[in-house]
Design an enzyme around this catalytic site. Structure first.
Site, PDB file in Angstrom:
ATOM      1  N   TRP A 351      -6.020  89.188 -74.215  1.00  0.00           N
ATOM      2  CA  TRP A 351      -6.111  90.477 -74.939  1.00  0.00           C
ATOM      3  C   TRP A 351      -6.323  90.251 -76.434  1.00  0.00           C
ATOM      4  CZ3 TRP A 351      -1.196  93.241 -76.957  1.00  0.00           C
ATOM      5  CH2 TRP A 351      -0.311  92.300 -77.491  1.00  0.00           C
ATOM      6  N   ASP A 352      -6.443  88.969 -76.843  1.00  0.00           N
ATOM      7  CA  ASP A 352      -6.480  88.664 -78.276  1.00  0.00           C
ATOM      8  C   ASP A 352      -7.633  89.342 -79.010  1.00  0.00           C
ATOM      9  OD1 ASP A 352      -5.025  86.728 -76.738  1.00  0.00           O
ATOM     10  OD2 ASP A 352      -4.766  85.569 -78.553  1.00  0.00           O
ATOM     11  N   GLU A 490       5.887  88.136 -73.073  1.00  0.00           N
ATOM     12  CA  GLU A 490       5.817  87.559 -71.728  1.00  0.00           C
ATOM     13  C   GLU A 490       7.046  86.738 -71.362  1.00  0.00           C
ATOM     14  OE1 GLU A 490       1.845  85.999 -71.941  1.00  0.00           O
ATOM     15  OE2 GLU A 490       2.501  84.159 -72.894  1.00  0.00           O
ATOM     16  N   LYS A 610       9.645  87.192 -76.967  1.00  0.00           N
ATOM     17  CA  LYS A 610       8.772  86.153 -77.501  1.00  0.00           C
ATOM     18  C   LYS A 610       8.025  86.664 -78.734  1.00  0.00           C
ATOM     19  CE  LYS A 610       4.810  83.293 -76.132  1.00  0.00           C
ATOM     20  NZ  LYS A 610       3.818  83.010 -75.097  1.00  0.00           N
ATOM     21  N   GLN A 611       7.582  87.921 -78.645  1.00  0.00           N
ATOM     22  CA  GLN A 611       6.701  88.455 -79.684  1.00  0.00           C
ATOM     23  C   GLN A 611       6.805  89.972 -79.721  1.00  0.00           C
ATOM     24  OE1 GLN A 611       3.678  86.943 -76.845  1.00  0.00           O
ATOM     25  NE2 GLN A 611       2.313  88.310 -77.972  1.00  0.00           N
TER      26      GLN A 611
HETATM   27  C1  BGC Z   1       0.744  85.070 -76.197  1.00  0.00           C
HETATM   28  C2  BGC Z   1      -0.281  86.083 -75.716  1.00  0.00           C
HETATM   29  C3  BGC Z   1      -1.661  85.639 -76.133  1.00  0.00           C
HETATM   30  C4  BGC Z   1      -1.936  84.235 -75.640  1.00  0.00           C
HETATM   31  C5  BGC Z   1      -3.273  83.718 -76.076  1.00  0.00           C
HETATM   32  C6  BGC Z   1       0.362  83.702 -75.692  1.00  0.00           C
HETATM   33  O1  BGC Z   1       1.243  82.753 -76.222  1.00  0.00           O
HETATM   34  O2  BGC Z   1       2.024  85.402 -75.713  1.00  0.00           O
HETATM   35  O3  BGC Z   1       0.011  87.360 -76.254  1.00  0.00           O
HETATM   36  O4  BGC Z   1      -2.608  86.505 -75.600  1.00  0.00           O
HETATM   37  O5  BGC Z   1      -0.939  83.376 -76.140  1.00  0.00           O
HETATM   38  O6  BGC Z   1      -3.373  83.672 -77.449  1.00  0.00           O
END
Ligand code: BGC
Length: 795
Positions: A351-352, A490, A610-611
């Site tokens: 989704w970046d 996640e 995590k984020q």
């Molecule tokens: C993040 C995701 C991201 C992916 C690729 C993961 O560590 O949690 O949000 O899309 O990295 O950058």
């Protein structure tokens, strides 16, 4: 270091992989890591070359499971150029930092010109000193070419130097230690040969995707000698011998062409590569056209931010443009999360793009359009994925590669515990909303109604449909719910002790789904009638669906607890983590999930993210839009509620993704909070200081890099492209009080914005376009082409 040069002094094996990533050169079609040409892949060096969208699928037996992975393929290495001194007792070793003493070493990445320069002084056997100066470029005008110029000088000896220039097809995908157990042999049918006295070639193909690769190298040297040609197993080489005396320099120019069978307008990749190097001009001419292309790109991407922040932003911009350049507009590729800079995440598309397209929309809209078209071409695959779960609409994959099927691995390795664990991150269906959001934003910024009414509408309709189908009505709550998903955080992929993965009512997923449904309604009701009819005929869309969308978009459930938005239903009941104790015990607790799993615990038990997850809402939507969205869902969220929500999650997030600092910086800046700068700095330093501990060496974090540019472009300025106007609502950030940039907006090229405390200056270059409407919080102004205007900002 000047503002436009990124320099590394001294040779440090421990830093090598990080430097190689950050010194990668690319042109949107292919990229090559900044590895030393004399070094092969080993534990220190990793010369990787990757072509956008070139993937291959392999199966490996892991812990009794057949694990299938599609990887962005490490292509044959075009860099090799090694040298050794031919002494009386026979040839010395090829000189590398591991076989000779490195007296000096400097690597300079020239951002303005897209050049990587290096100067190394080696001391070999018998105290013989050799200075190596190199300039390298991956051509920005002809995206199939790369060039390496080497100047080799004897400092203190007389004798013979042997130089070998090669194309190396022995490479594998082995750049990420964690993937070490997985099969990385993607290239087969490697053949080599020569096409002329000065040209060697290599051709091969990927083992299952059957992409044919052709590479050719034309090498010329300053004394005009012709090389000896030869090929070893999977390697084509050219050898030269020079007589050197102290102070004498020889120059070796290696011009390389790369084609794959995915390229348009060629018949055979090898023939195309051979023809291309044959016709390519010499180094000086290639350099000149390369510089012109970079000049033009920098003009389109003008960004002036003073100080260290500005310098890092320029590096970020450089890597964004090398991954997604105007050449990308011709390709069928998505946004690779780790750039074309390394093998982490296998070159997959997540989704970046949500963090990347907003920047591109306002500078290179044709590139955004191509990236969205990559998604549109895979709409059928996404529809089939939804059907596979019994739902209509489009379920886009969490990780996407060549054909748009779900590429997320089933198992992932926790390097801390050595255990392979189930990976449920594919339940992040919110990726669909990111695509819909990008469609909308792109069309708003570019005014591309043709795309909106065709491909855009098709994607929006099918994504909205998927959400409407995913929502189930809960009679007791009298609300629609979306169950069994994973949100952006996640770490949380299920309820503690539950036998099924997934969470219910992730607030981010539900609110963005409501937004998608509302936009899809807007679009379907405003489409030109003939087009609406076409879509209806093609997709079976009917008025009943519109009613359902209306209903779901107004009554999706958004959980709250303790006066804050809950990340998901039940989040409030999770245990608090003792953050201090963990920080003391482990220092770096960014990957708390791995730490807890290695302890035999699970992060699912804790209020620990995590984020940014809920806070992503403040990143995507301005306060006014977010309030309106929640009001539509029957909630009032005043500023105080939002601030409380921000504080709540701020204290419960480990920032295990580079995207996290970025989103927090943005949200706090918009909230005019002093802590904002610390998070913006974390986002700025994420890659240059490798804050995620060793991950940048495996590829840059493209989302975070582009996101930091957008923090200035949209975060600080409050810039929105909405309803045909440019909305601005700058927030002060004392550490970044003055800045300016140019953008492209609805056919206006080079619109310049400059912000100083209390003032905003806008320049609109002359054209035949209509005036731009600027909406400030307290007034609207119109600026016509050829005019500029200085506005006082009220605080
Ligand atoms: C993040 C995701 C991201 C992916 C690729 C993961 O560590 O949690 O949000 O899309 O990295 O950058």
């Amino acid at each position: 270091m000047t503002d436009w040069v990124w320099e590394y002094e001294g040779y440090d094996p421990a830093q090598e992989s990080l430097r190689e990533s950050l010194c990668t050169l690319g042109n949107g079609r292919f990229a090559t890591r900044g590895a030393a040409p004399e070094c092969d892949a080993d534990g220190i060096h990793y010369p990787g070359t990757y072509a956008a969208g070139c993937y291959n699928r392999l199966t490996t037996d892991v812990a009794g499971h057949q694990v299938e992975n599609e990887d962005m393929v490490n292509l044959p290495n075009w860099l090799p150029l090694r040298f050794r001194i031919l002494g009386e007792g026979g040839p010395g070793p090829w000189l590398t930092p591991e076989t000779a003493a490195v007296l000096d070493h400097r690597l300079s990445l020239r951002l303005s010109s897209g050049l990587l320069e290096r100067r190394t002084r080696y001391e070999g056997r018998g105290g013989h000193r050799l200075t190596v100066r190199q300039q390298r470029l991956v051509h920005m005008t002809d995206p199939h070419l790369a060039v390496l110029r080497s100047e080799l000088t004897s400092e203190n000896w007389t004798g013979e130097l042997e130089v070998e220039a090669a194309l190396d097809g022995t490479v594998t995908n082995s750049g990420v230690a964690r993937y070490g157990r997985l099969n990385g042999h993607h290239l087969t049918h490697v053949h080599t040969g020569s096409a002329a006295q000065d040209t060697v070639w290599l051709r091969c193909r990927t083992s299952t995707s059957d992409i044919r690769v052709g590479m050719a190298a034309r090498t010329s040297v300053s004394d005009g000698q012709q090389p000896e040609l030869g090929s070893e197993e999977r390697r084509a080489a050219q050898w030269f011998r020079f007589s050197l005396t102290p102070g004498r320099t020889v120059t070796v120019d290696k011009i390389v062409a790369l084609h794959t069978s995915r390229d348009p307008a060629i018949s055979d990749p090898l023939q195309a590569a051979v023809d291309r190097v044959r016709d390519a001009p010499g180094f000086d001419d290639l350099l000149e056209t390369h510089l012109t292309a970079w000049d033009q790109m920098w003009r389109r991407a003008e960004l002036e931010v003073p100080g260290e922040g500005g310098r890092i932003l320029r590096l970020h911009l450089f890597h964004v443009l090398q991954t997604l350049s105007p050449h990308t507009a011709d390709l069928d590729v998505g946004v690779p999360a780790r750039g074309l800079h390394g093998e982490a995440y296998r070159g997959h598309v997540f989704w970046d793009e949500l963090f990347v397209l907003p920047y591109l929309n306002l500078h290179f809209p044709e590139v955004s359009r191509a990236l969205l078209t990559y998604r549109h071409r895979r709409l059928e695959q996404a529809r089939s994925a939804a059907r596979g779960t019994g739902r209509a609409g489009a379920m886009y994959p969490w990780q996407s590669g060549s054909d748009g099927r779900e590429e997320t691995q089933e198992l992932h390795l926790n390097p801390r515990s050595g255990r392979w664990l189930p990976d449920h991150s594919r339940l992040q269906h919110h990726v669909g909303s990111a695509i819909a959001h990008n469609v909308w934003q792109y069309c708003e910024a570019s005014g591309d109604t043709e795309f909106l009414h065709t491909k855009g509408a098709e994607m929006l309709l099918e994504i909205a449909r998927f959400w409407a189908e995913s929502a189930t009505y809960d009679e007791a709550m009298r609300r629609y719910r979306i169950r069994g998903v994973v949100g952006p955080d996640e770490y949380h992929d299920g309820y503690p002790g539950a036998d099924r993965p997934g969470l219910d009512d992730n607030a981010y997923t539900n609110v963005t789904a409501a937004w998608v449904l509302a936009r899809a309604i807007d679009l379907m009701t405003t489409l030109p009638e003939p087009r609406r009819r076409e879509l209806t005929e093609r997709t079976g869309f009917d008025g009943g669906e519109l009613e359902l969308w209306e209903d779901v978009s107004r009554s999706l459930y958004v959980p709250f607890h303790d006066g804050v938005i809950s990340q998901f239903e039940g989040y409030g009941e999770l245990a608090e983590l003792d953050w201090e104790a963990y920080a003391k015990r482990y220092q770096d607790i960014r990957r708390l999930d791995r730490i807890l799993e290695a302890e035999g615990d699970t992060v699912n038990r804790y209020k620990a993210s995590k984020q940014a997850d809920v806070l992503m809402l403040g990143y995507l939507f301005s306060p006014a839009t977010l309030h309106a969205l929640l009001a539509r869902l029957g909630h009032t969220l005043d500023d105080e509620d939002w601030h409380r929500t921000v504080d709540y999650y701020l204290g419960r997030t480990s920032h295990g993704s580079t995207l996290s600092g970025l989103v927090h910086g943005w949200v706090l800046a918009r909230g005019r909070r002093a802590e904002a700068w610390a998070f913006v700095q974390e986002a700025l330093k994420g890659d240059i200081a490798d804050l995620q501990g060793g991950t940048t060496g495996e590829g840059i974090h493209l989302g975070a890099m582009a996101g930091t540019l957008d923090v200035v472009q949209r975060g600080l300025t409050g810039l929105e492209t909405r309803g045909g106007a440019l909305w601005l609502d700058p927030v002060p950030m004392p550490e970044l009080a003055e800045y300016g940039f140019a953008l492209r907006y609805r056919g206006h090229w080079g619109v310049r914005l400059r912000i100083r405390p209390g003032r905003l200056h806008i320049d609109v270059p002359a054209s035949d376009r209509s005036p731009i409407t600027i909406e400030l919080p307290d007034r609207a102004v119109s600026v016509a082409p050829g005019e500029s205007c200085e506005l006082r900002l009220t605080d």
